[in-house]
Design a protein around this motif. Structure first.
Motif, short mmCIF file in Angstrom:
data_model
loop_
_atom_site.label_atom_id
_atom_site.label_comp_id
_atom_site.label_asym_id
_atom_site.label_seq_id
_atom_site.Cartn_x
_atom_site.Cartn_y
_atom_site.Cartn_z
N MET A 191 34.04 35.76 36.07
CA MET A 191 34.71 36.86 35.38
C MET A 191 36.15 36.49 35.10
SD MET A 191 33.44 40.48 37.02
CE MET A 191 34.28 41.37 35.70
N ASP A 192 36.56 36.71 33.86
CA ASP A 192 37.96 36.55 33.47
C ASP A 192 38.50 37.95 33.20
OD1 ASP A 192 40.43 36.00 32.41
OD2 ASP A 192 39.72 34.78 30.75
N VAL A 193 39.11 38.56 34.22
CA VAL A 193 39.52 39.96 34.10
C VAL A 193 40.70 40.11 33.14
CG1 VAL A 193 38.65 40.59 36.36
CG2 VAL A 193 40.98 39.74 36.16
N GLY A 216 41.20 38.17 30.41
CA GLY A 216 40.66 37.99 29.07
C GLY A 216 39.53 38.95 28.74
N ASN A 217 39.16 39.82 29.71
CA ASN A 217 38.07 40.78 29.51
C ASN A 217 36.79 40.10 29.01
OD1 ASN A 217 39.67 42.88 30.30
ND2 ASN A 217 40.10 43.63 28.26
N LYS A 218 36.37 39.08 29.74
CA LYS A 218 35.14 38.40 29.36
C LYS A 218 34.48 37.81 30.59
CE LYS A 218 37.60 34.13 28.12
NZ LYS A 218 37.86 33.15 27.03
N VAL A 219 33.18 37.52 30.46
CA VAL A 219 32.41 36.94 31.55
C VAL A 219 31.68 35.71 31.02
CG1 VAL A 219 32.08 39.17 32.69
CG2 VAL A 219 30.36 38.35 31.08
N LYS A 220 31.28 34.86 31.94
CA LYS A 220 30.49 33.67 31.60
C LYS A 220 29.16 33.76 32.31
CE LYS A 220 32.44 29.61 31.41
NZ LYS A 220 33.04 28.31 31.80
N VAL A 234 15.93 42.58 58.00
CA VAL A 234 17.04 42.69 58.96
C VAL A 234 18.35 43.11 58.28
CG1 VAL A 234 16.05 41.08 60.60
CG2 VAL A 234 17.45 40.19 58.73
N GLY A 235 18.26 43.77 57.13
CA GLY A 235 19.47 44.29 56.51
C GLY A 235 19.75 43.69 55.15
N LEU A 236 20.86 44.15 54.58
CA LEU A 236 21.24 43.77 53.23
C LEU A 236 22.69 43.30 53.22
CD1 LEU A 236 19.90 43.95 50.33
CD2 LEU A 236 21.30 45.99 50.01
N GLU A 237 22.93 42.24 52.49
CA GLU A 237 24.29 41.70 52.33
C GLU A 237 24.76 42.02 50.91
OE1 GLU A 237 27.55 40.04 54.03
OE2 GLU A 237 25.59 40.09 55.02
N PRO A 238 25.87 42.77 50.76
CA PRO A 238 26.33 43.10 49.41
C PRO A 238 26.66 41.85 48.61
CG PRO A 238 28.02 43.61 51.03
CD PRO A 238 26.78 43.27 51.80
N ASN A 239 26.26 41.85 47.35
CA ASN A 239 26.48 40.70 46.48
C ASN A 239 27.89 40.78 45.89
OD1 ASN A 239 26.43 38.63 44.64
ND2 ASN A 239 24.54 39.26 43.65
N VAL A 240 28.79 39.97 46.43
CA VAL A 240 30.19 39.97 45.97
C VAL A 240 30.57 38.59 45.45
CG1 VAL A 240 30.92 41.88 47.44
CG2 VAL A 240 30.95 39.55 48.35
N ASP A 241 29.62 37.88 44.84
CA ASP A 241 29.89 36.53 44.36
C ASP A 241 31.01 36.50 43.30
OD1 ASP A 241 27.93 35.66 46.03
OD2 ASP A 241 26.39 35.45 44.47
N LEU A 242 31.18 37.59 42.57
CA LEU A 242 32.17 37.61 41.49
C LEU A 242 33.58 37.94 41.98
CD1 LEU A 242 30.10 39.48 38.76
CD2 LEU A 242 30.59 37.04 38.90
N ALA A 243 33.71 38.24 43.27
CA ALA A 243 35.01 38.65 43.78
C ALA A 243 36.07 37.57 43.63
CB ALA A 243 34.89 39.06 45.25
N LYS A 244 35.70 36.33 43.87
CA LYS A 244 36.67 35.24 43.84
C LYS A 244 37.20 35.00 42.43
CE LYS A 244 37.37 30.44 45.30
NZ LYS A 244 36.76 29.25 45.95
N SER A 245 36.30 34.84 41.46
CA SER A 245 36.75 34.56 40.10
C SER A 245 37.45 35.76 39.48
CB SER A 245 35.56 34.15 39.23
OG SER A 245 34.61 35.20 39.14
#
Length: 694
Positions: A319-321, A323-327, A481-492
């Motif tokens: 995510m390019d916040v 530039g308002n665009k994603v890849k 055994v539970g769920l892990e929230p998907n935050v892969d986009l947090a870094k970019s």
């Protein structure tokens, strides 16, 4: 045309001379009317005598012939263009009708959706066929035909959703996500190439599909929260163009039936149809809307009335916040005006199993998606033993579902967990023990206080060694055994992730940035009553997605909703809960004798709903009427927990409530938590739920 030009060149001098005569006649007339001297010298043309005579007649004749010729030429040219245009329209119309005839399952299903949403107006309008022209224009007098253009690709059918009910949401009030308004008629058997097999869903987005380069509303994730947001956006902005990007091959669907009703279906092809009977006997699909509800992604940019498009099988990786665009994962870039992150979560696994090797992982299911349901259904029909690790909602639901199936197939179903009893982290100990016995009666072998030490494959079996030395041999493992929230986009994207609860931290309006919102399992929001929280339930996904969609269109509403959740241990035992339900908190339970009306099946038959959720109505209980029947001062039957209310307390204030086999009373529970008051006698509070009425 060449002959006309030759004649014009020969008669040009005569035309100029005639024009000179006309101008002099006009001047002579003006002088006469101006009473000037009548003795005006006669003007002589250099090419002939004055007057007009034969030369003027030739001039007017020439002008008339030229005008008539030009008119005939223009008429025939336009007529030729119309013929070619009409022939082209006929060809496109016939091709589209042929395509629709060969590929549409139930064309009539799309009509209610079109009337409500105008989603497919640009694609489904029928082009009237013009009458054939009787006299084609001769090729010698018509303009050359334009170069043949590439034929537009026919619309690729989205994953077929057989017999899916069609919702027709109004602009003022939305129908529930769970219960569609229109019940579709049974579908006739389709041609072999149109059989609604979910495995073929991925084909709806071929690699060559043209992805929109820009969309006003981009929704990342194809789950419940995204669909709720899309419908909310369209309700407030009827011409909105919404693009949903999901890495799954399926259209948006509800997840609860994957661990509940689908397992109780008598249809042997349930894994293909994904249709199930609710506890009230009504049949429906897990999909929120049929394929006809959506438009093709490649047509979204040019859709005059907007619409909702789903790009399946694609994942947003960057995510390019600014530039308002994603890849995407294929390096395609999409720009946006507003973006929603609803990436949900991924199922956790035990580290000891991840280290066990590839052979163990091949025999392990992490249950979350449609494909997981399909594979587990197939596996459970071809093995002798299956072990479920986990004693929470998902593990208990799957254990009961598979346990009931074991009565007919002889399948051994084992459920193990580290707690003392079933759902030990949620229910008070006495109720957890009762639930454990209930699960055992469903044909499940329970192994409690089980901590896994190692997992290996030996002699075509999976061996699970526990830390206390017990050894369990099985054919397949289900890790719940539970769920892990998907935050892969947090870094970019540079978004903040909560260190305690996980998920993207958002403000009261569910915003992570000025033009980025988060909803569903991945959102960590602040609850004004209960503090910072993250919720992983269907109702929260519906309400947070809907609110995020409203705020993306400028509503600026805070998220104050207390979401509820529910779980069923088959059609006879179920509960609904709200707030913080943690067995480590002090609890007070008030129970009554249950009747045949106090079951999930009876509740859905009475209410007409299949998914027990208050998210669509958000009713409030301003003046609840308490039962006149006095509550028993002591428990009549210590082990009889037919129905009741369990209050969870923190600092003497109710922060959570479980309604055990008590249904359709969630607005009352919501108001109690919202008030945040101390209660001297919770038996009196329990009267508000009328649990002692027969």
């Amino acid at each position: 045309m060449l002959k006309c030009r030759t004649v014009w060149r020969k008669l040009a001098p005569l035309a100029r001379a005639s024009s000179t005569v006309c101008r002099q006649n006009v001047r002579r007339t003006g002088l006469t009317h101006g009473r000037l001297p009548a003795q005006v010298p006669a003007a002589h043309m250099s090419t002939g005598p004055t007057g007009g005579g034969r030369e003027n007649q030739l001039y007017f004749l020439l002008v008339g012939v030229t005008c008539v010729g030009a008119g005939v030429y223009a008429y025939r040219t336009v007529k030729g263009d119309q013929l070619r245009y009409q022939d082209r329209i006929d060809e496109i119309s016939s091709r589209q009708e042929k395509f629709n005839t060969e590929n549409s399952d139930t064309p009539s299903e799309s009509e209610p959706v079109l009337a409500a949403e105008s989603v497919e107006a640009t694609e489904t309008q029928v082009v009237p066929k013009p009458e054939p022209q009787a006299e084609p224009v001769p090729e010698s007098e018509a303009e050359p035909s334009p170069e043949p253009q590439a034929e537009p690709l026919p619309e690729e059918p989205s994953p077929p959703v057989p017999d899916a009910e069609v919702e027709a949401p109004s602009e003022t009030t939305e129908p529930p996500l769970e219960e569609p308004v229109v019940e579709a008629p049974p579908e006739e058997p389709a041609e072999p190439h149109a059989v609604p097999v979910v495995e073929e869903v991925g084909e709806s987005t071929p690699v060559s599909l043209k992805v929109p380069s820009h969309t006003p509303y981009l929704l990342i994730g194809g789950g419940t929260a995204s669909f709720a947001a899309a419908r909310s956006i369209r309700a407030r902005d009827p011409d909105a163009k919404v693009l949903i990007v999901t890495d799954e091959p399926d259209l948006p669907y509800m997840r609860p039936p994957l661990s509940k009703e689908l397992w109780f279906s008598d249809d042997p092809s349930v894994t293909e149809t994904l249709r199930f009977k609710q506890w009230n006997g009504k049949e429906r699909s897990i999909y929120f809307q049929p394929a006809s509800f959506y438009i093709n992604p490649e047509e979204l940019e040019g859709a005059e009335n907007g619409g909702v498009a789903v790009l399946t099988g694609r994942k947003v990786v960057h995510m390019d916040v600014r530039g308002n665009k994603v890849k995407l994962d294929d390096d395609t870039e999409i720009s946006y005006d507003k973006c929603l992150i609803a990436t949900g979560g991924v199922p956790r696994n035990l580290q000891v199993m991840e280290r066990a090797g590839e052979e163990v992982m091949k025999r392990t299911t992490l249950f979350r998606k449609v494909d997981d349901f399909k594979s587990l259904d197939k596996v459970s029909r071809n093995i002798k033993s299956i072990t479920i690790i986990g004693g929470g909602f998902l593990g208990s639901e799957l254990a009961c579902a598979l346990g009931r199936r074991s009565n007919d197939s002889g399948l051994e179903v084992i459920q193990m967990y580290p707690e003392k009893g079933n759902m030990g982290k949620v229910l008070p100990e006495y109720l957890s023990n009762w639930t454990t016995e209930k699960v055992k009666r469903e044909g499940v072998k329970i192994i409690s206080e089980a901590l896994v030490k190692s997992v290996t494959c030996k002699d075509d079996k999976v061996e699970i060694l526990l830390k206390d030395g017990r050894l369990v041999k099985t054919d397949h493992i289900v890790a719940a055994v539970g769920l892990e929230p998907n935050v892969d986009l947090a870094k970019s994207a540079g978004l903040e992730v909560d260190s305690d609860f996980g998920g993207f931290r958002v403000n009261a309006e569910l915003q992570a940035r000025s033009n980025i919102w988060v909803a569903g399992d991945a959102a960590c929001f602040y609850d004004i009553r209960l503090g910072r929280r993250r919720v992983e339930h269907h109702d929260h996904a519906v309400v947070s997605g809907r609110l995020a969609g409203e705020n993306m269109t400028g509503a600026n509403k805070p998220y104050w909703h207390q979401s509820m959740f529910w779980s069923d241990l088959g059609p006879d035992v179920g509960y609904e809960a709200i707030g913080i339900v943690d067995s480590s908190l002090p609890t007070v339970g008030v129970f009554a004798k249950a009747t045949s009306k106090d079951t999930p099946r009876a509740a859905t038959e009475k209410s007409g709903t299949g998914i027990r959720s208050e998210s669509e109505t958000e009713d409030t209980a301003t003046s609840p009427v308490a039962s006149s029947t006095p509550a028993p001062s002591v428990e009549q039957h210590r082990d009889d927990y037919g129905k009741g209310v369990i209050f969870y307390l923190r600092d003497k204030v109710v922060v959570g409530i479980i309604l055990w086999n008590v249904f359709n009373r969630m607005p009352i529970a919501r108001k109690i938590i919202k008030d945040g008051e101390e209660h001297a006698d919770l038996n009196e509070v329990a009267k508000l739920f009328n649990i002692h009425e027969d």
